[in-house]
Design an enzyme around this catalytic site. Structure first.
Site, short mmCIF file in Angstrom:
data_model
loop_
_atom_site.label_atom_id
_atom_site.label_comp_id
_atom_site.label_asym_id
_atom_site.label_seq_id
_atom_site.Cartn_x
_atom_site.Cartn_y
_atom_site.Cartn_z
CG ASP A 9 -1.67 1.28 1.39
OD1 ASP A 9 -2.38 1.57 0.68
OD2 ASP A 9 -1.60 1.64 2.54
CG MET A 10 1.02 4.06 -2.83
SD MET A 10 2.74 4.78 -3.51
CE MET A 10 2.32 6.35 -3.93
N GLY A 45 -4.91 3.35 -3.52
CA GLY A 45 -6.41 3.80 -3.82
C GLY A 45 -6.03 4.96 -4.84
CE LYS A 191 -5.00 -0.96 -1.62
NZ LYS A 191 -4.24 -0.37 -0.64
#
Length: 265
Positions: A9-10, A45, A191
């Site tokens: 994830d970021m 996202g 995801k």
């Protein structure tokens, strides 16, 4: 541990609170992963085109955008699955009774917000997304929608997810990104599903995958891969679904785990 693909994830995971990461350290790690034939994947996202811009120095990297609806590789191109126009209209109708919500419609390139939206919300969306446009009426947007980004009062987040889940059943799934925000994504479009699609394309099994995350929208990744690693800054329910916990997003927890458990293994 045999790892052929690492997904992360970021925000709150790979990036610090200023949207940055240790670039020289990552470049060294990325090159080492490439030498071992290990794929490094961003799963976020954010829009895939924005991710591609952000990681332009790594054209071989696979990018999962829109919380699983988009799959992009600079050398291969973009594939995206979007809401039907009727589903988009139903979501907007379902959210209409909630004036406290701030809403953005996310296409593959452009994100749309209402002209009368809260200025701080508009500024927040401009910081987060690649290309933003304001429109008089969100129902007039014709570009296919990948997901809905919703900002809500932090103390009401859990209750809103609870209320909207049955209300939008079969149309959209509310997924909390932390207190004060949620995404409405397509049913079955997350995801974990994107990792499955990518793994099938690359010939990589879930038992050969490792994933990092800090939010409930990362849980499907944890459930799909062999090893899900939660950030120390993740909430308790995310940690409870992880096989391991690493440091925080502020101290490079993702990079430290890769160095210690993948590259030095």
């Amino acid at each position: 541990m045999t790892v052929k693909l690492i997904a992360t994830d970021m925000d709150g995971t790979f990036l610090d609170n200023h949207g940055e990461y240790d670039r020289p350290r990552f470049t060294k790690i990325y090159r080492a992963l490439q030498q071992r034939g290990i794929q490094f994947v961003i799963a976020s996202g954010h829009q895939a085109v924005e991710l591609a811009d952000y990681f332009a120095d790594y054209p071989d990297m696979w990018l999962i955008g829109g919380n699983g609806a988009e799959l992009l590789n600079a050398r291969v191109g973009l594939s995206a699955e979007t809401f039907t126009p009727s589903a988009t209209a139903q979501v907007l109708a379902g959210l209409a009774p909630y004036p406290e919500l701030q809403l953005a419609l996310c296409g593959t390139r452009t994100v749309y917000v209402a002209q009368n939206a809260n200025p701080s919300f508009v500024a927040q969306m401009r910081d987060y997304y690649y290309q933003l446009e304001t429109v008089a009426d969100l129902t007039t947007v014709t570009e296919p929608v990948v997901k809905f980004d919703v900002i809500c009062p932090p103390e009401k987040t859990d209750q809103l997810v609870y209320e909207l889940t049955p209300k939008l059943a079969g149309i959209a799934v509310p997924v909390s990104g932390g207190q004060g925000s949620m995404d409405l994504i397509q049913p079955g479009m997350h995801k974990g599903r994107a990792l499955k699609r990518l793994g099938q394309r690359l010939g990589i099994a879930p038992t050969e995958m490792l994933a990092f995350g800090d939010g409930t929208n990362d849980l499907e990744m944890f459930h799909y891969v062999k090893t899900g690693v939660a950030m120390q800054n993740a909430p308790a329910n995310v940690k409870a679904n992880a096989a391991a916990v690493t440091g925080t997003n502020l101290d490079g927890g993702v990079l430290s785990y890769i160095e210690q458990h993948v590259l030095e293994a």
